[in-house]
Write an enzyme that holds these catalytic residues in place. Structure first.
Site, PDB file in Angstrom:
ATOM      1  N   GLU A 287       2.515  -2.417  -3.258  1.00 45.74           N
ATOM      2  CA  GLU A 287       2.138  -3.165  -4.228  1.00 45.74           C
ATOM      3  C   GLU A 287       2.842  -4.623  -4.675  1.00 45.74           C
ATOM      4  O   GLU A 287       4.026  -4.627  -5.726  1.00 45.74           O
ATOM      5  CB  GLU A 287       2.439  -1.901  -5.323  1.00 45.74           C
ATOM      6  CG  GLU A 287       3.960  -1.236  -5.757  1.00 45.74           C
ATOM      7  CD  GLU A 287       3.712  -0.104  -4.995  1.00 45.74           C
ATOM      8  OE1 GLU A 287       2.943  -0.110  -3.740  1.00 45.74           O
ATOM      9  OE2 GLU A 287       4.423   0.826  -5.349  1.00 45.74           O
ATOM     10  N   HIS A 311      -5.187  -0.431  -7.702  1.00 47.27           N
ATOM     11  CA  HIS A 311      -4.332   0.073  -7.612  1.00 47.27           C
ATOM     12  C   HIS A 311      -3.382  -0.074  -7.213  1.00 47.27           C
ATOM     13  O   HIS A 311      -2.224   0.193  -8.142  1.00 47.27           O
ATOM     14  CB  HIS A 311      -4.314   1.316  -6.818  1.00 47.27           C
ATOM     15  CG  HIS A 311      -3.311   2.678  -5.697  1.00 47.27           C
ATOM     16  ND1 HIS A 311      -4.172   3.060  -6.815  1.00 47.27           N
ATOM     17  CD2 HIS A 311      -2.706   1.922  -5.800  1.00 47.27           C
ATOM     18  CE1 HIS A 311      -2.284   4.111  -6.449  1.00 47.27           C
ATOM     19  NE2 HIS A 311      -1.616   2.863  -5.799  1.00 47.27           N
ATOM     20  N   GLU A 312      -3.186  -1.591  -6.599  1.00 46.63           N
ATOM     21  CA  GLU A 312      -1.901  -2.127  -6.248  1.00 46.63           C
ATOM     22  C   GLU A 312      -1.655  -2.808  -7.156  1.00 46.63           C
ATOM     23  O   GLU A 312      -0.639  -3.146  -7.619  1.00 46.63           O
ATOM     24  CB  GLU A 312      -2.442  -2.811  -4.853  1.00 46.63           C
ATOM     25  CG  GLU A 312      -2.122  -2.076  -3.836  1.00 46.63           C
ATOM     26  CD  GLU A 312      -1.401  -0.929  -3.600  1.00 46.63           C
ATOM     27  OE1 GLU A 312      -0.566  -0.574  -4.262  1.00 46.63           O
ATOM     28  OE2 GLU A 312      -2.357  -0.150  -3.028  1.00 46.63           O
ATOM     29  N   HIS A 315       0.079  -1.018 -10.711  1.00 45.03           N
ATOM     30  CA  HIS A 315       1.360  -1.060 -10.348  1.00 45.03           C
ATOM     31  C   HIS A 315       2.194  -2.244 -10.784  1.00 45.03           C
ATOM     32  O   HIS A 315       3.257  -2.246 -10.871  1.00 45.03           O
ATOM     33  CB  HIS A 315       2.176  -1.324  -8.884  1.00 45.03           C
ATOM     34  CG  HIS A 315       1.715   0.373  -8.069  1.00 45.03           C
ATOM     35  ND1 HIS A 315       2.634   1.081  -8.701  1.00 45.03           N
ATOM     36  CD2 HIS A 315       0.935   0.589  -6.650  1.00 45.03           C
ATOM     37  CE1 HIS A 315       2.366   2.497  -7.666  1.00 45.03           C
ATOM     38  NE2 HIS A 315       1.728   2.169  -6.639  1.00 45.03           N
ATOM     39  N   GLU A 334       2.836   6.347  -9.227  1.00 45.02           N
ATOM     40  CA  GLU A 334       1.745   6.649  -8.392  1.00 45.02           C
ATOM     41  C   GLU A 334       0.375   7.225  -9.088  1.00 45.02           C
ATOM     42  O   GLU A 334      -0.840   7.092  -8.804  1.00 45.02           O
ATOM     43  CB  GLU A 334       1.325   7.313  -6.963  1.00 45.02           C
ATOM     44  CG  GLU A 334       2.275   6.819  -5.609  1.00 45.02           C
ATOM     45  CD  GLU A 334       2.348   5.465  -5.658  1.00 45.02           C
ATOM     46  OE1 GLU A 334       1.022   4.866  -5.862  1.00 45.02           O
ATOM     47  OE2 GLU A 334       2.729   4.115  -5.724  1.00 45.02           O
ATOM     48  N   ASP A 389       9.443   9.823   2.461  1.00 45.52           N
ATOM     49  CA  ASP A 389       7.817  10.150   3.676  1.00 45.52           C
ATOM     50  C   ASP A 389       7.570  11.004   4.391  1.00 45.52           C
ATOM     51  O   ASP A 389       6.506  11.624   4.280  1.00 45.52           O
ATOM     52  CB  ASP A 389       8.492   8.830   4.889  1.00 45.52           C
ATOM     53  CG  ASP A 389       8.204   7.775   5.045  1.00 45.52           C
ATOM     54  OD1 ASP A 389       8.215   7.678   4.231  1.00 45.52           O
ATOM     55  OD2 ASP A 389       9.556   7.144   5.700  1.00 45.52           O
ATOM     56  N   TYR A 397      -0.336  11.201  -6.602  1.00 46.58           N
ATOM     57  CA  TYR A 397      -1.561  10.420  -7.002  1.00 46.58           C
ATOM     58  C   TYR A 397      -2.079  11.134  -7.972  1.00 46.58           C
ATOM     59  O   TYR A 397      -2.516  10.962  -9.067  1.00 46.58           O
ATOM     60  CB  TYR A 397      -2.012   9.971  -5.814  1.00 46.58           C
ATOM     61  CG  TYR A 397      -1.233   9.175  -5.559  1.00 46.58           C
ATOM     62  CD1 TYR A 397      -1.603   7.678  -5.111  1.00 46.58           C
ATOM     63  CD2 TYR A 397      -0.357   9.501  -3.871  1.00 46.58           C
ATOM     64  CE1 TYR A 397      -0.923   6.864  -4.050  1.00 46.58           C
ATOM     65  CE2 TYR A 397       0.454   8.927  -3.556  1.00 46.58           C
ATOM     66  CZ  TYR A 397       0.345   7.708  -3.220  1.00 46.58           C
ATOM     67  OH  TYR A 397       1.023   6.394  -2.523  1.00 46.58           O
TER      68      TYR A 397
HETATM   69  N1  BES Z   1       3.243   1.908  -3.012  1.00 51.76           N
HETATM   70  C1  BES Z   1       2.022   2.823  -2.177  1.00 51.76           C
HETATM   71  C2  BES Z   1       2.507   2.865  -0.814  1.00 51.76           C
HETATM   72  C3  BES Z   1       3.845   3.569  -0.870  1.00 51.76           C
HETATM   73  C4  BES Z   1       3.510   5.378  -1.042  1.00 51.76           C
HETATM   74  C5  BES Z   1       4.261   3.751   0.343  1.00 51.76           C
HETATM   75  C6  BES Z   1       5.361   5.910  -1.099  1.00 51.76           C
HETATM   76  C7  BES Z   1       5.702   4.273   0.847  1.00 51.76           C
HETATM   77  C8  BES Z   1       5.984   5.302  -0.250  1.00 51.76           C
HETATM   78  C9  BES Z   1       0.552   2.413  -2.680  1.00 51.76           C
HETATM   79  O1  BES Z   1       0.593   1.949  -4.109  1.00 51.76           O
HETATM   80  C10 BES Z   1      -0.414   3.440  -2.135  1.00 51.76           C
HETATM   81  O2  BES Z   1      -0.379   4.199  -2.940  1.00 51.76           O
HETATM   82  N2  BES Z   1      -1.052   3.087  -1.568  1.00 51.76           N
HETATM   83  C11 BES Z   1      -2.655   4.263  -1.247  1.00 51.76           C
HETATM   84  C12 BES Z   1      -3.470   3.394  -2.043  1.00 51.76           C
HETATM   85  C13 BES Z   1      -4.480   3.919  -2.273  1.00 51.76           C
HETATM   86  C14 BES Z   1      -4.275   5.661  -2.939  1.00 51.76           C
HETATM   87  C15 BES Z   1      -5.602   3.221  -3.343  1.00 51.76           C
HETATM   88  C16 BES Z   1      -3.362   4.296   0.341  1.00 51.76           C
HETATM   89  O3  BES Z   1      -2.170   3.092   1.211  1.00 51.76           O
HETATM   90  O4  BES Z   1      -3.684   4.163   0.385  1.00 51.76           O
HETATM   91 ZN    ZN Z   2       0.338   3.025  -5.760  1.00 53.97          ZN
END
Ligand code: BES
Ligand code: ZN
Length: 622
Positions: A287, A311-312, A315, A334, A389, A397
């Protein structure tokens, strides 16, 4: 103009008042920085993207605000950076100052301590990143769509901004930023900021992000990146090969913004563009403000995976406007975003699809919950001493989303929607931790409408493992029909050709595949593939679900497709479960190792780290 000036200053004041109140948050274990004594309020980056050396080279300038007058040092986070020089500005001149770079901690990186004379108002650090920067990926031309030009991009969340700039890398504080970026004249850099979409023939580009943002949202990419406008606020940045298909797939983005604004108040970042990355991008999306980074694996041709865009975009309220103060509080980013995402999907694509997406997510969570260590099923998870990570899962989520759905159901949308909207307004351009959220919820929802939900219930959701017994269980009528057809076929009451799959959307297919019996026979797998050609599905989610099932049932007929899938795609969510399932069985070890050795050089450092960990755990040497 007057109102513009006014809003600019109100943003600055908010940023300052926020950083000053940072002390009331739980301490962010993941930063070394002394942001509670002195905080940077604005950074300026002056960088060259050097594709030959795979380095960002240049300087960062921090504008400082002292919170404690006696502070004599500025402590910044770094990881694998080479630091050449530190200077301070005394209001008239730049002067050299001393610095010390500590040894590298495996999670937090190296603490950079810079001596700060009393009259210093700014600090400038000359540095370069190294090719192994955890937050950057450098791609060879062969790894791009066009195959002619190299590409690079950043992924700073959670604690990777420090691998490409010395910064106070904590979401508890915010900076505005400006940047001057130079790269090869045949390429174009782009950042999560205001910019001129025109191609500059001299290779020098300027960026400005006037709103204060947490450092993990500073983002950069460079490559053969072209531009196509979609609507008044939206556009695509991508290699030319993706430009048209992405613009078609994501043409509803403007409507998503309009619908989200109706629910949660003004979109405060002016434009909302999408940058389509090469397929090795380790996430679905990121995002980055004004410019979400998006995997090309969701360009399915039928808009079936555009919830990622919802989703993005979501955010822009939950996460970018109101930010988790520490990575323990990720669920505030999330979980809220997954909830808002689904509300946007309902508005734009209707309730049937929104409910199917809820049900798929809830089922995915149920499967994850039994596998995860108990502690990691808690929303307010303990991650001290760990890399954020490594604690990543569907819990923040989907458990977070179910918690908000629970509140929505208990209080009703009439009360819950205005609560959420006010929450975003009251915390705009600020960070918040779980403790502060609980007291805000208590005051503005629980006590406002007494005897609906108790504090004890709230604490169970946030602090206890697994799901409360009365958690919402989304059920979809469309999926009931799928269940019916599936059972009849499994009992041989009907043939596959009797099932009316012509009406199925990708969601129904996913539900169908995910709910086939764990002991399905090879013969049945063969008939399914013969009827529906699932192995060759061009929908990456369907292919993923199908390949996973076939690995679990030891169907070697899918091996070729599996290998090419795992080499082409670097999105962690799609590849990690496949590696896990393969590594589960000794007989696959030789195969999975040979695939990974081919795939690994094309993966992002983050994906490499995750998959390396799986091999280590399975005791398979690489
Ligand atoms: N912000 C996240 C990705 C992220 C989270 C990177 C934690 C590093 C640490 C992004 O918004 C996300 O949640 N992406 C998901 C989207 C899906 C839930 C629709 C993805 O990448 O799968
Ligand atoms: Zn996210």
């Amino acid at each position: 103009m007057k109102s513009l000036i006014y809003s600019f200053w109100s943003i600055c004041l908010l940023a300052i008042s926020n950083s000053a109140s940072a002390a009331t948050f739980e301490k962010d274990w993941h930063t070394y920085s002394n942001y509670q004594q002195v905080v940077s309020t604005h950074v300026h980056l002056d960088l060259t993207v050097d594709f030959k050396k795979r380095q960002l080279v240049g300087s960062i300038t921090h504008d400082l605000k002292k919170i404690s007058e006696s502070t004599d040092r500025l402590i910044l986070d770094t990881r694998d950076l080479e630091i050449h020089k530190a200077e301070f500005y005394d209001g008239t001149n730049w002067r050299k100052t001393t610095f010390k770079l500590d040894e590298r901690d495996s999670v937090r990186g190296s603490k950079l301590t810079i001596r700060l004379p009393k009259n210093a108002t700014k600090v400038r650090v000359n540095y370069n990143s190294l090719p192994q920067a955890s937050g950057l990926q450098w791609l060879k031309p062969i790894q791009t769509a066009g195959k002619k030009h190299p590409f690079m991009f950043s992924q700073s969340q959670a604690i990777h901004a420090r691998s490409w700039m010395p910064i106070q890398d904590t979401p508890a504080m915010r900076v505005s930023y400006t940047a001057k970026v130079k790269t090869d004249e045949s390429l174009r850099p782009i950042m999560s900021a205001e910019n001129n979409p025109e191609w500059q023939s001299n290779g020098i580009y300027k960026f400005s992000m006037p709103q204060p943002i947490p450092p993990y949202l500073i983002a950069i990419a460079a490559g053969n990146i072209h531009y196509k406008k979609m609507s008044k606020q939206t556009a695509i940045y991508a290699e030319p090969q993706y430009l048209e298909s992405a613009a078609k797939e994501f043409e509803d983005t403007q409507e998503m913004i309009d619908k989200a604004e109706k629910l949660y108040g003004k979109y405060r970042w002016s434009d909302y563009d999408l940058l389509i990355l090469p397929p090795s991008f380790p996430f679905g999306g990121m995002e980055n403000p004004r410019l979400s980074f998006i995997t090309p694996t969701v360009i399915a041709g039928d808009k079936s995976l555009v919830n990622l865009i919802a989703h993005e975009l979501a955010h822009s309220w939950s996460g970018n406007l109101v930010t988790n103060a520490t990575w323990r509080d990720l669920w505030l980013n999330e979980g809220f975003t997954s909830y808002v995402e689904n509300r946007i999907m309902e508005e734009v694509f209707g309730e049937k699809r929104a409910v199917m997406e809820q049900a798929l997510a809830a089922q995915g969570l149920d499967e994850e919950l039994v596998e995860l260590p108990k502690g990691d099923t808690i929303l307010h998870v303990k991650i001290e001493g760990r890399d954020p990570d490594d604690a990543f899962s569907g819990v923040p989520y989907t458990k977070g989303q179910l918690f908000l759905m629970y509140l929505e159901q208990k209080f009703g949308r009439d009360r819950f929607d205005p609560f959420l909207r006010k929450y975003f307004d009251d915390h705009a351009f600020q960070s918040i931790d779980t403790r502060n959220f609980i007291s805000y919820l208590d005051k503005n929802l629980l006590n406002k409408y007494p005897n609906v939900v108790s504090m004890q219930k709230i604490k169970a959701w946030i602090k206890e493992p697994m799901l409360p017994a009365d958690a919402p269980k989304p059920t979809s009528d469309a999926f009931k029909m799928v269940d019916k057809a599936k059972s009849a076929w499994l009992k041989s009451d009907i043939k596959l050709s009797d099932i009316n799959t012509g009406q199925w959307t990708v969601h129904e297919w996913l539900y169908f595949i995910n709910n086939l019996p764990k002991n399905i026979s090879m013969q049945q797998l063969k008939s399914l593939d013969a009827a529906y050609n699932l192995t060759q599905s061009s929908n990456n989610e369907i292919a993923h679900a199908w390949l996973l099932l076939n690995i679990k049932r030891d169907n070697s007929a899918i091996k070729k497709r599996l290998e090419s899938y795992m080499i082409e795609i670097g999105r962690r969510k799609l590849i990690v479960p496949l590696y896990k399932a393969l590594l589960d069985k000794k007989r696959n070890h030789r195969f999975v190792k040979s695939v990974y050795l081919k795939a690994r050089p094309g993966y992002h450092p983050l994906a490499q780290g995750t998959v390396d960990g799986l091999f280590k755990k399975a005791k398979v040497e690489l």
